[in-house]
Write a protein that holds these residues in place. Structure first.
Motif, mmCIF file in Angstrom:
data_model
loop_
_atom_site.group_PDB
_atom_site.id
_atom_site.type_symbol
_atom_site.label_atom_id
_atom_site.label_comp_id
_atom_site.label_asym_id
_atom_site.label_seq_id
_atom_site.Cartn_x
_atom_site.Cartn_y
_atom_site.Cartn_z
ATOM 1 N N ALA A 81 0.976 -1.330 0.273
ATOM 2 C CA ALA A 81 0.036 0.340 0.217
ATOM 3 C C ALA A 81 0.673 1.437 -0.163
ATOM 4 C CB ALA A 81 -0.740 0.119 1.642
ATOM 5 N N GLN A 82 0.775 2.686 -0.676
ATOM 6 C CA GLN A 82 1.298 3.322 -0.565
ATOM 7 C C GLN A 82 0.587 4.351 0.287
ATOM 8 O OE1 GLN A 82 3.251 4.725 -3.103
ATOM 9 N NE2 GLN A 82 3.014 2.726 -4.899
ATOM 10 N N GLU A 83 2.015 4.986 1.118
ATOM 11 C CA GLU A 83 1.399 5.022 2.540
ATOM 12 C C GLU A 83 1.680 6.730 2.152
ATOM 13 O OE1 GLU A 83 4.600 4.188 4.979
ATOM 14 O OE2 GLU A 83 4.704 2.812 4.400
ATOM 15 N N LYS A 84 -0.084 7.244 1.302
ATOM 16 C CA LYS A 84 -0.183 8.770 1.525
ATOM 17 C C LYS A 84 -1.366 8.932 2.271
ATOM 18 C CE LYS A 84 -1.170 7.714 -3.077
ATOM 19 N NZ LYS A 84 -1.647 8.571 -4.209
ATOM 20 N N ASP A 118 -7.086 11.622 -3.096
ATOM 21 C CA ASP A 118 -5.345 10.660 -3.396
ATOM 22 C C ASP A 118 -5.371 10.785 -4.521
ATOM 23 O OD1 ASP A 118 -4.122 12.506 -1.094
ATOM 24 O OD2 ASP A 118 -4.814 10.778 0.324
ATOM 25 N N ILE A 119 -6.569 9.489 -4.808
ATOM 26 C CA ILE A 119 -6.131 8.579 -6.077
ATOM 27 C C ILE A 119 -6.311 9.525 -7.646
ATOM 28 C CG2 ILE A 119 -6.594 6.308 -6.545
ATOM 29 C CD1 ILE A 119 -7.095 5.763 -4.118
ATOM 30 N N ASP A 120 -6.871 10.456 -7.227
ATOM 31 C CA ASP A 120 -7.576 10.801 -8.583
ATOM 32 C C ASP A 120 -6.547 12.102 -9.265
ATOM 33 O OD1 ASP A 120 -9.294 11.666 -10.353
ATOM 34 O OD2 ASP A 120 -10.494 13.275 -9.108
ATOM 35 N N ARG A 121 -5.509 11.287 -10.093
ATOM 36 C CA ARG A 121 -4.806 11.844 -10.663
ATOM 37 C C ARG A 121 -4.713 12.791 -11.642
ATOM 38 N NH1 ARG A 121 -0.062 7.133 -10.872
ATOM 39 N NH2 ARG A 121 0.055 6.366 -9.116
ATOM 40 N N ASN A 122 -5.857 12.623 -12.372
ATOM 41 C CA ASN A 122 -6.640 13.712 -13.500
ATOM 42 C C ASN A 122 -7.562 15.523 -12.006
ATOM 43 O OD1 ASN A 122 -9.068 12.068 -13.450
ATOM 44 N ND2 ASN A 122 -8.444 11.277 -15.311
ATOM 45 N N ASP A 131 -1.950 3.965 -8.082
ATOM 46 C CA ASP A 131 -2.201 4.059 -6.757
ATOM 47 C C ASP A 131 -1.535 2.857 -5.365
ATOM 48 O OD1 ASP A 131 -2.782 5.840 -4.086
ATOM 49 O OD2 ASP A 131 -4.063 3.826 -3.213
ATOM 50 N N MET A 132 -1.800 1.458 -6.193
ATOM 51 C CA MET A 132 -0.649 0.199 -5.410
ATOM 52 C C MET A 132 0.489 -0.331 -6.203
ATOM 53 S SD MET A 132 -4.152 -2.199 -4.715
ATOM 54 C CE MET A 132 -4.770 -2.077 -6.316
ATOM 55 N N PHE A 133 0.761 0.272 -7.376
ATOM 56 C CA PHE A 133 1.701 -0.565 -8.062
ATOM 57 C C PHE A 133 2.209 0.217 -9.291
ATOM 58 C CE2 PHE A 133 3.002 -3.706 -11.798
ATOM 59 C CZ PHE A 133 4.579 -3.919 -10.747
ATOM 60 N N THR A 134 3.287 0.503 -9.792
ATOM 61 C CA THR A 134 4.111 1.535 -10.818
ATOM 62 C C THR A 134 4.827 0.234 -11.416
ATOM 63 O OG1 THR A 134 3.205 3.429 -9.698
ATOM 64 C CG2 THR A 134 4.740 3.655 -11.274
ATOM 65 N N PRO A 135 5.192 0.457 -12.601
ATOM 66 C CA PRO A 135 6.221 -0.980 -12.476
ATOM 67 C C PRO A 135 7.771 -0.009 -12.664
ATOM 68 C CG PRO A 135 4.946 -1.007 -14.373
ATOM 69 C CD PRO A 135 4.200 0.029 -13.680
ATOM 70 N N THR A 156 -5.729 -9.484 -10.821
ATOM 71 C CA THR A 156 -6.533 -9.802 -9.909
ATOM 72 C C THR A 156 -7.830 -8.892 -9.452
ATOM 73 O OG1 THR A 156 -5.767 -11.945 -8.586
ATOM 74 C CG2 THR A 156 -6.767 -11.040 -8.269
ATOM 75 N N GLU A 157 -6.700 -7.581 -9.182
ATOM 76 C CA GLU A 157 -6.714 -6.489 -8.953
ATOM 77 C C GLU A 157 -8.149 -5.456 -9.496
ATOM 78 O OE1 GLU A 157 -7.908 -4.753 -5.884
ATOM 79 O OE2 GLU A 157 -6.880 -6.221 -5.355
ATOM 80 N N LYS A 158 -6.842 -5.734 -10.808
ATOM 81 C CA LYS A 158 -7.969 -5.258 -12.131
ATOM 82 C C LYS A 158 -9.350 -5.752 -12.302
ATOM 83 C CE LYS A 158 -3.916 -3.489 -15.131
ATOM 84 N NZ LYS A 158 -3.039 -3.791 -16.087
ATOM 85 N N LYS A 159 -9.531 -7.462 -12.414
ATOM 86 C CA LYS A 159 -10.449 -7.785 -12.842
ATOM 87 C C LYS A 159 -11.396 -7.804 -11.491
ATOM 88 C CE LYS A 159 -12.507 -12.448 -13.126
ATOM 89 N NZ LYS A 159 -12.311 -14.220 -12.384
ATOM 90 N N HIS A 160 -10.797 -7.455 -10.468
ATOM 91 C CA HIS A 160 -11.619 -7.021 -9.308
ATOM 92 C C HIS A 160 -12.395 -5.183 -9.714
ATOM 93 C CE1 HIS A 160 -13.079 -8.101 -4.968
ATOM 94 N NE2 HIS A 160 -12.765 -6.974 -4.729
ATOM 95 N N PHE A 161 -11.946 -4.437 -10.181
ATOM 96 C CA PHE A 161 -11.985 -3.606 -10.074
ATOM 97 C C PHE A 161 -13.040 -3.272 -10.825
ATOM 98 C CE2 PHE A 161 -12.559 0.657 -12.400
ATOM 99 C CZ PHE A 161 -12.282 1.282 -11.800
ATOM 100 N N THR A 162 -13.394 -4.321 -11.811
ATOM 101 C CA THR A 162 -14.227 -4.111 -12.586
ATOM 102 C C THR A 162 -15.590 -4.700 -12.357
ATOM 103 O OG1 THR A 162 -12.872 -4.514 -14.693
ATOM 104 C CG2 THR A 162 -14.564 -4.863 -15.199
ATOM 105 N N GLU A 163 -15.485 -6.033 -11.362
ATOM 106 C CA GLU A 163 -16.534 -6.999 -11.239
ATOM 107 C C GLU A 163 -16.907 -6.069 -10.069
ATOM 108 O OE1 GLU A 163 -15.244 -10.710 -11.868
ATOM 109 O OE2 GLU A 163 -14.788 -10.764 -14.202
#
Length: 316
Positions: A21-24, A199-203, A216-220, A232-239
């Motif tokens: 998790a990001q500590e923001k 915090d998460i809404d960058r635009n 917010d969780m992962f930047t390669p 898994t998180e992408k699927k969770h977001f959508t579903e």
């Protein structure tokens, strides 16, 4: 100088599979149970429910014999009926008790820092001057990220006003508790949600899209491949997260994500701790079962439950 982003909220609720998790968003050592769990894996971080980060650090300085002796004392406190076992109910109570105690101690600590005139209340001016005073005098000119510090001040101001139910610019102990731990108070729900969106809404469009959610969780970095949990998180977001299927999380959907009031996280935490440690599967933990996991328990620092130090004066 007590400069800290008290206006931030550390969102871990609903992050599956131990997602970094990001500590923001600072959730002042809130419930370590604010994690969704995968029953098949990722149990080790659960063990800090026994210890907390500070106690885990203490354990690192002990010999194996000393750490097991300390752990045995903690287990004895959890075992309230003294039958030699830790039941789900006892563990559930312990986790909730320690969270309540932490919040009280945390508020007491900050209270003494901010109540400068010792009148039993903390005014916005007292808080602002103690936290930002030096920087306010210089209009933040001597800090590298001036905009960030100004945003922190604005956020704290909004949260303080939300906590100040009497609207007099002065916080009672209960109001100051709501300021430090807004996730514990129903009337602070909207401010917690708004801070998370901000915090998460960058635009800046007032909602969270998939890229923002994952970002917010992962930047390669350096060609790093995407870990399995991201898919898994992408699927969770959508579903799941995006209830109305418009491709975004609005305030209501964010609220359901980070503040699912119907979920008893302490109960879930107790179940998972037992699941991982109960080797004979009798749905209770013996001292020997817990001591067998002593190394996992004393080294777990993935989550932070907050200072579960047990001494001779620590009463349940």
């Amino acid at each position: 100088m007590l400069l800290r982003s008290l206006g931030s909220f550390f969102v871990l609720v609903g992050m599956a599979f131990g997602v970094p998790a990001q500590e923001k968003r600072i959730h002042h050592h809130g419930d370590l149970s604010d994690h969704a769990h995968d029953d098949a894996r990722g149990f080790q971080y659960d063990h800090e429910a026994f210890l907390g980060k500070e106690e885990a650090k203490t354990f690192d300085q002990l010999t194996p014999e000393e750490s097991k002796d300390r752990l045995a004392k903690i287990v004895d406190r959890i075992d309230t009926n003294k039958d030699g076992y830790v039941s789900h109910g006892e563990l559930h109570y312990w986790i909730k008790h320690r969270q309540r105690r932490y919040i009280e101690e945390n508020v007491n600590k900050h209270w003494n820092e901010y109540d400068k005139n010792n009148d039993g209340k903390i005014s916005w001016e007292e808080y602002k001057n103690t936290t930002y005073g030096y920087y306010l005098d210089e209009e933040f000119d001597d800090v590298d990220d001036k905009a960030t510090y100004k945003a922190m001040l604005t956020r704290d101001d909004k949260r303080f006003k939300a906590a100040d139910r009497e609207g007099d610019g002065v916080a009672t102990r209960e109001e100051f508790t709501a300021f430090l731990h807004p996730e514990e108070f129903d009337h602070m729900r909207d401010i917690v949600v708004q801070e998370t969106v901000n915090d998460i809404d960058r635009n800046g469009d007032g909602k969270i899209d998939l890229n923002e959610y994952i970002g917010d969780m992962f930047t390669p970095e350096n060609g790093e491949s995407e870990p399995e949990w991201v898919q898994t998180e992408k699927k969770h977001f959508t579903e799941v997260r995006d209830a109305n299927k418009d491709g975004y999380l609005d305030a209501g959907e964010v609220a359901h994500w980070i503040l699912p009031g119907e979920v008893d996280h302490a109960d879930n935490e107790a179940k998972h701790l037992i699941h991982d440690t109960d080797t004979d599967k009798d749905n209770r933990l013996s001292l020997s079962e817990i001591l067998d996991k002593a190394d996992d328990i004393k080294t777990s620092t993935i989550t932070d439950f907050g200072g579960m130090v047990v001494d001779e004066h620590d009463e349940l």
